[in-house]
Design an enzyme around this catalytic site. Structure first.
Site, PDB file in Angstrom:
ATOM      1  N   LYS A   1       8.420 -11.726 -35.892  1.00 43.83           N
ATOM      2  CA  LYS A   1       8.127 -10.350 -35.517  1.00 43.83           C
ATOM      3  C   LYS A   1       8.931  -9.383 -36.376  1.00 43.83           C
ATOM      4  O   LYS A   1      10.128  -9.557 -36.561  1.00 43.83           O
ATOM      5  CB  LYS A   1       8.477 -10.133 -34.047  1.00 43.83           C
ATOM      6  CG  LYS A   1       7.705 -11.042 -33.106  1.00 43.83           C
ATOM      7  CD  LYS A   1       8.193 -10.929 -31.674  1.00 43.83           C
ATOM      8  CE  LYS A   1       9.572 -11.485 -31.495  1.00 43.83           C
ATOM      9  NZ  LYS A   1       9.955 -11.586 -30.050  1.00 43.83           N
TER      10      LYS A   1
ATOM     11  N   THR B   1      10.765   0.615 -26.499  1.00 43.69           N
ATOM     12  CA  THR B   1      10.523  -0.713 -27.057  1.00 43.69           C
ATOM     13  C   THR B   1      11.245  -1.798 -26.253  1.00 43.69           C
ATOM     14  O   THR B   1      11.300  -2.945 -26.673  1.00 43.69           O
ATOM     15  CB  THR B   1      11.010  -0.798 -28.522  1.00 43.69           C
ATOM     16  OG1 THR B   1      12.405  -0.469 -28.536  1.00 43.69           O
ATOM     17  CG2 THR B   1      10.249   0.149 -29.410  1.00 43.69           C
TER      18      THR B   1
ATOM     19  N   GLY C   1      11.677  -4.721 -24.008  1.00 36.64           N
ATOM     20  CA  GLY C   1      10.770  -5.742 -23.480  1.00 36.64           C
ATOM     21  C   GLY C   1       9.509  -5.986 -24.290  1.00 36.64           C
ATOM     22  O   GLY C   1       8.612  -6.689 -23.829  1.00 36.64           O
ATOM     23  N   THR C   2       9.440  -5.420 -25.503  1.00 35.88           N
ATOM     24  CA  THR C   2       8.225  -5.673 -26.308  1.00 35.88           C
ATOM     25  C   THR C   2       8.073  -7.163 -26.607  1.00 35.88           C
ATOM     26  O   THR C   2       6.964  -7.696 -26.578  1.00 35.88           O
ATOM     27  CB  THR C   2       8.256  -4.917 -27.661  1.00 35.88           C
ATOM     28  OG1 THR C   2       9.547  -5.111 -28.244  1.00 35.88           O
ATOM     29  CG2 THR C   2       7.984  -3.451 -27.494  1.00 35.88           C
ATOM     30  N   GLY C   3       9.209  -7.833 -26.883  1.00 36.18           N
ATOM     31  CA  GLY C   3       9.140  -9.259 -27.226  1.00 36.18           C
ATOM     32  C   GLY C   3       8.674 -10.095 -26.038  1.00 36.18           C
ATOM     33  O   GLY C   3       7.812 -10.974 -26.178  1.00 36.18           O
ATOM     34  N   CYS C   4       9.221  -9.809 -24.846  1.00 38.16           N
ATOM     35  CA  CYS C   4       8.802 -10.522 -23.625  1.00 38.16           C
ATOM     36  C   CYS C   4       7.311 -10.311 -23.396  1.00 38.16           C
ATOM     37  O   CYS C   4       6.562 -11.253 -23.118  1.00 38.16           O
ATOM     38  CB  CYS C   4       9.538  -9.985 -22.399  1.00 38.16           C
ATOM     39  SG  CYS C   4      11.332 -10.080 -22.540  1.00 38.16           S
TER      40      CYS C   4
HETATM   41  N1  LIG Z   1       8.082   0.744 -32.999  1.00 37.14           N
HETATM   42  C1  LIG Z   1       7.182  -0.234 -33.034  1.00 37.14           C
HETATM   43  N2  LIG Z   1       5.926   0.020 -33.456  1.00 37.14           N
HETATM   44  C2  LIG Z   1       4.988  -0.936 -33.476  1.00 37.14           C
HETATM   45  N3  LIG Z   1       5.217  -2.199 -33.127  1.00 37.14           N
HETATM   46  C3  LIG Z   1       6.457  -2.537 -32.713  1.00 37.14           C
HETATM   47  C4  LIG Z   1       7.502  -1.588 -32.646  1.00 37.14           C
HETATM   48  N4  LIG Z   1       8.621  -2.210 -32.196  1.00 37.14           N
HETATM   49  C5  LIG Z   1       8.281  -3.493 -31.960  1.00 37.14           C
HETATM   50  N5  LIG Z   1       6.980  -3.703 -32.294  1.00 37.14           N
HETATM   51  C6  LIG Z   1       6.215  -4.942 -32.119  1.00 37.14           C
HETATM   52  O1  LIG Z   1       6.630  -5.474 -30.874  1.00 37.14           O
HETATM   53  C7  LIG Z   1       6.701  -6.896 -30.923  1.00 37.14           C
HETATM   54  C8  LIG Z   1       8.115  -7.350 -30.607  1.00 37.14           C
HETATM   55  O2  LIG Z   1       8.867  -7.255 -31.801  1.00 37.14           O
HETATM   56  P1  LIG Z   1      10.420  -7.224 -31.917  1.00 37.14           P
HETATM   57  O3  LIG Z   1      10.730  -7.595 -33.313  1.00 37.14           O
HETATM   58  O4  LIG Z   1      10.928  -5.917 -31.406  1.00 37.14           O
HETATM   59  O5  LIG Z   1      10.825  -8.389 -30.913  1.00 37.14           O
HETATM   60  P2  LIG Z   1      12.086  -8.576 -30.002  1.00 37.14           P
HETATM   61  O6  LIG Z   1      13.306  -8.105 -30.682  1.00 37.14           O
HETATM   62  O7  LIG Z   1      12.059  -9.978 -29.548  1.00 37.14           O
HETATM   63  O8  LIG Z   1      11.786  -7.625 -28.759  1.00 37.14           O
HETATM   64  P3  LIG Z   1      12.758  -7.498 -27.462  1.00 37.14           P
HETATM   65  O9  LIG Z   1      13.817  -6.558 -27.867  1.00 37.14           O
HETATM   66  O10 LIG Z   1      11.879  -6.944 -26.416  1.00 37.14           O
HETATM   67  O11 LIG Z   1      13.267  -8.847 -27.153  1.00 37.14           O
HETATM   68  C9  LIG Z   1       6.196  -7.248 -32.312  1.00 37.14           C
HETATM   69  O12 LIG Z   1       4.813  -7.464 -32.266  1.00 37.14           O
HETATM   70  C10 LIG Z   1       6.532  -6.025 -33.132  1.00 37.14           C
HETATM   71  O13 LIG Z   1       5.726  -5.928 -34.276  1.00 37.14           O
HETATM   72  C1  LIG Z   2      15.851 -10.836 -18.517  1.00 40.75           C
HETATM   73  C2  LIG Z   2      15.611 -10.429 -19.910  1.00 40.75           C
HETATM   74  N1  LIG Z   2      14.912 -11.242 -20.721  1.00 40.75           N
HETATM   75  C3  LIG Z   2      14.677 -10.863 -21.998  1.00 40.75           C
HETATM   76  C4  LIG Z   2      15.110  -9.677 -22.503  1.00 40.75           C
HETATM   77  C5  LIG Z   2      14.823  -9.317 -23.944  1.00 40.75           C
HETATM   78  O1  LIG Z   2      14.390  -8.066 -24.116  1.00 40.75           O
HETATM   79  C6  LIG Z   2      15.841  -8.840 -21.622  1.00 40.75           C
HETATM   80  N2  LIG Z   2      16.317  -7.652 -22.012  1.00 40.75           N
HETATM   81  N3  LIG Z   2      16.058  -9.245 -20.346  1.00 40.75           N
HETATM   82 MG   LIG Z   3      13.056 -10.672 -27.946  1.00 42.16          MG
END
Ligand SMILES: Nc1ncnc2c1ncn2[C@@H]1O[C@H](COP(=O)(O)OP(=O)(O)OP(=O)(O)O)[C@@H](O)[C@H]1O
Ligand SMILES: Cc1ncc(CO)c(N)n1
Ligand SMILES: [Mg+2]
Length: 716
Positions: A388, A422, A424-427
């Site tokens: 990502k 942003t 929880g985007t990854g979750c």
């Molecule tokens: N500002 C943004 N605009 C568009 N897409 C985004 C943006 N921020 C994150 N994404 C998308 O969101 C998803 C999660 O990416 P990210 O790299 O932030 O993961 P993460 O760090 O695991 O997230 P989290 O912090 O929720 O654990 C990916 O599909 C990424 O492309």
């Molecule tokens: C409980 C939990 N899982 C995953 C993440 C990652 O964003 C978070 N902030 N909290």
């Molecule tokens: Mg993540």
């Protein structure tokens, strides 16, 4: 444990032919078979043990394995280290009580039952003796020469209604029985020749799966931590699963005290209680996909690993959460090595850049380098990797999918959305992916759909006004904007109703000599070229009608979709001219300069009159059959439903057939169905009938259009 009986392969050494039983099973399991029964009446016990060992190896825990009849062979194969989950016994094959005693309480034991008397006999046994019933035969079948009178779907329904045990339908079951049997209460389909005797068991199994899952809601389990502020963790997962069309379940690995500003504390309940949660779910519910998030520490990882080994869910999306958006650690650094061991049990891993660096043990120079690291990781652990790009500097937020096993390299570009929301985007992304994969999307389609949903949810995040730090995304932005959850389910009903109403038209298309000859490659060049010339004329006008839909679209998303479809259909027309309608293809000058035939004129007149009316909902209803019927036909041609010829790369029209089985076209069709039926769900009843008529009329024109080449093609 409750077994997933949805797609059950029963082997037949003769039907598997030169490919052999082991290879057939490997491919069928690749395609989504969940349970395999080794059935070989002529093999000795010693041969059966050898076969079980070989099957256990190729299945590799991806499906359950039982053997027909041979309890002793099952025991011997287990002693040699094979993973044999149980036996299936026929009415005359010996006592199920003995099988249960010998194989133990966790074994899977099935019994054939064809009559009410058989059911009474099973019900008289102690509860837990038999796990499922094989009920049939459904249709007359040569693979079971001594079969009783066929039950048909209705006979199956009657028997299944008389027992609390799950019933698998067996005997002459073909892919077109899928929906009927599922609706008649089948827990699954047991298939012999429809998988053993086809050229591509993986594709056919996948086609079965798609049709089986199309009418059901996938059951998705999130194994993750709690975020009480609702933006990440299991709270985000459940919202994301629901928004993407799944039934969500959650097992908690850890509780966090966090909000949009950061994590204040973490509490990890005892590992035994984690295992108790996991077992409570898997003992009762068939799990279609698992998403794994925060794992907290090494004992959690080991518990989840052991449970995965026992249950072997078919899809596992692993989000290797290490650090929260706020910078707080969510995984004990000492557990990072253990996490690596878990990677091999995943189908898809979704690291962000920092996590990928940790997992691959090296620094990542740039986005290119990250993609090669993803590929190396994919090769190392044998899973697909989605890296990502959310944390890249700059204006872009791309993701990239790599699967070294299949040579898959797909980048998903996208500009960064300027938003603070942003958290929880990854979750949310990983849960959406698990849900999409369980719905039958291939990985590329799943990422496309999940990203489109995520981006819409990101854009709307700020409107929620949650917290003063990094806020959450709005998981239901799309659904609520399109008229609420009621209209979403209503749209699904409308789609099912419309599709059902054109069942006869669809059946008639299937029977057309043109379609049959196209499928088996015997269609002459000239009528094919004549058809393409008509299609080219059609596409040019159809593109204008799609452009009109774009002009009238109520949302920018729909506007973009129809404009893109319009462009695609013009590109398709140009392509036809460049690749098929050329003198080099033996196409005569007369065909090249074709006049529209009556069927073409009639179809276009209908579309133009609807477009001229200026009613968006009616236009999209009228253009829908052209998406839907082609996708359906293309998929079934490709799956070998019209015979195996269509899958042969030497097929004279192979490249033309491939266009319509393209996953991107399938995705577009799914979107077109949603747009058309959501628009219809907002219409009052009389207008809705009018929309349906427009849809039905276009479907009838499709039939006439397919019939024309062999009916009105000017012979000579
Ligand atoms: N500002 C943004 N605009 C568009 N897409 C985004 C943006 N921020 C994150 N994404 C998308 O969101 C998803 C999660 O990416 P990210 O790299 O932030 O993961 P993460 O760090 O695991 O997230 P989290 O912090 O929720 O654990 C990916 O599909 C990424 O492309
Ligand atoms: C409980 C939990 N899982 C995953 C993440 C990652 O964003 C978070 N902030 N909290
Ligand atoms: Mg993540």
């Amino acid at each position: 444990m409750i077994a997933d009986l949805s797609l059950y392969l029963v082997t037949d050494p003769e039907l598997c032919g030169d490919r052999g039983v082991v290879e057939t099973v490997r491919r069928a399991v690749d395609g989504g078979v969940r349970l395999v029964q080794l059935r070989d009446k002529n093999a000795t016990d010693a041969e059966t043990v050898q076969q079980l060992l070989a099957l256990s190896e190729v299945i590799d825990g991806r499906a359950l394995l039982v053997v027909n009849d041979r309890l002793d062979a099952a025991v011997a194969a287990r002693a040699h280290g094979a993973r044999v989950d149980g036996v299936h016994l026929g009415q005359g094959d010996g006592s199920v009580l003995r099988a249960r005693r010998v194989l133990g309480p966790d074994a899977l034991i099935g019994l054939t039952a064809n009559t009410p008397a058989h059911l009474d006999a099973v019900h008289a046994l102690p509860v837990g003796t038999v796990d499922y019933l094989g009920v049939g035969v459904i249709r007359p079948t040569p693979t079971k020469a001594d079969h009783p009178a066929p039950l048909g779907v209705e006979g199956f329904r009657d028997l299944a209604a008389r027992t609390p045990l799950p019933c698998v339908a067996i005997g002459g079951v073909g892919i077109d029985d899928t929906e009927d049997l599922r609706d008649a209460g089948a827990a699954g389909l047991a298939v012999v020749s429809a998988l053993c005797a086809v050229a591509d068991p993986a594709a056919t199994a996948a086609a079965f799966r798609r049709r089986w899952s199309a009418g059901s809601v996938p059951r998705i389990l999130s194994i993750a931590g709690s975020d009480p502020s609702g933006g990440a963790g299991i709270q985000a997962d459940l919202k994301s699963i629901a928004a993407n069309g799944g039934y969500g379940m959650a097992v908690l690995t850890a509780l966090t005290a966090q909000n949009t500003r950061g994590v204040r504390g973490v509490h990890v309940p005892p590992a035994e209680f984690l295992r108790a949660q996991l077992d409570a779910v898997s003992d009762d519910i068939v799990i279609d996909a698992v998403k794994i998030g925060m794992l907290a520490d090494a004992s959690v990882i080991r518990t989840v690993s052991a449970w995965l080994d026992d249950v072997r869910p078919p899809i596992v999306v692993l989000d290797p959460v290490m650090v929260a958006t706020s910078g707080d650690r969510l995984l004990d650094p000492a557990a990072e090595r253990e996490l690596r061991d878990l990677l091999g049990r995943a189908t898809l891993i979704t690291p962000n850049l920092a996590e990928l660096a940790v997992l691959s043990g090296r620094a990542l120079a740039d986005w290119e380098d990250a993609q090669s690291a993803a590929e190396e990781l994919s090769r190392d652990v044998g899973a697909a990797v989605l890296v990502k790009g959310g944390h890249l500097d700059g204006d872009d937020a791309p993701d990239a999918l790599r699967d070294a096993r299949h040579g898959l390299r797909q980048e998903f570009p996208g500009e960064r959305i300027p938003s603070r929301n942003t958290h929880g985007t990854g979750c949310s992304l990983s849960s959406a992916l698990a849900t999409r994969l369980a719905r039958g999307d291939d990985p590329v389609a799943a990422v496309r759909a999940a990203r489109a949903w995520l981006r819409e949810s990101l854009r709307a995040g700020e409107s929620l006004r949650v917290g003063g730090g990094t806020g959450p995304i709005h998981h239901f932005a799309g659904l609520w904007r399109r008229g609420g959850t009621e209209s979403a389910t209503e749209a699904t009903d409308i789609a099912a109703d419309w599709w059902e109403r054109i069942a006869q038209t669809r059946a008639a298309i299937d029977e057309l000599p043109f379609i049959r000859a196209l499928a088996d490659g015997t269609l002459e060049r000239e009528p094919f070229a004549w058809y393409l010339a008509q299609d080219a004329l059609y596409l040019r006008e159809y593109a204008r009608v799609l452009a009109e839909a774009a002009r009238l679209a109520p949302t920018s998303q729909e506007q973009a979709f129809w404009a893109e479809s319009s462009r695609g259909s013009i590109a398709g027309e140009l392509d036809l001219h460049a690749s098929w309608l050329t003198p080099a293809q033996g196409v005569s000058a007369a065909t090249f300069a074709a006049e529209p035939a009556p069927a073409t004129v009639a179809y276009l007149d209908h579309l133009r009159s609807v477009a001229f009316g200026g009613d968006y909902a009616e236009i999209v209803a009228a253009v829908l059959p052209c998406f839907w019927l082609y996708t359906d036909l293309g998929r079934r041609l490709h799956a070998g439903e019209f015979g195996e010829h269509a899958q042969n790369p030497e097929h004279p029209y192979a490249s033309w057939l491939a266009t319509y089985a393209d996953p991107a076209f399938e995705e577009a069709t799914r979107a077109a169905v949603v747009h058309a039926t959501v628009a219809a769900s907002a219409a009052p009843p009389e207008r809705r009938t009018r929309l349906r008529r427009a849809f039905e009329a276009s479907s009838a024109h499709e039939l006439a259009f397919f019939a024309a080449p062999l009916e009105s093609y000017p012979v000579g």
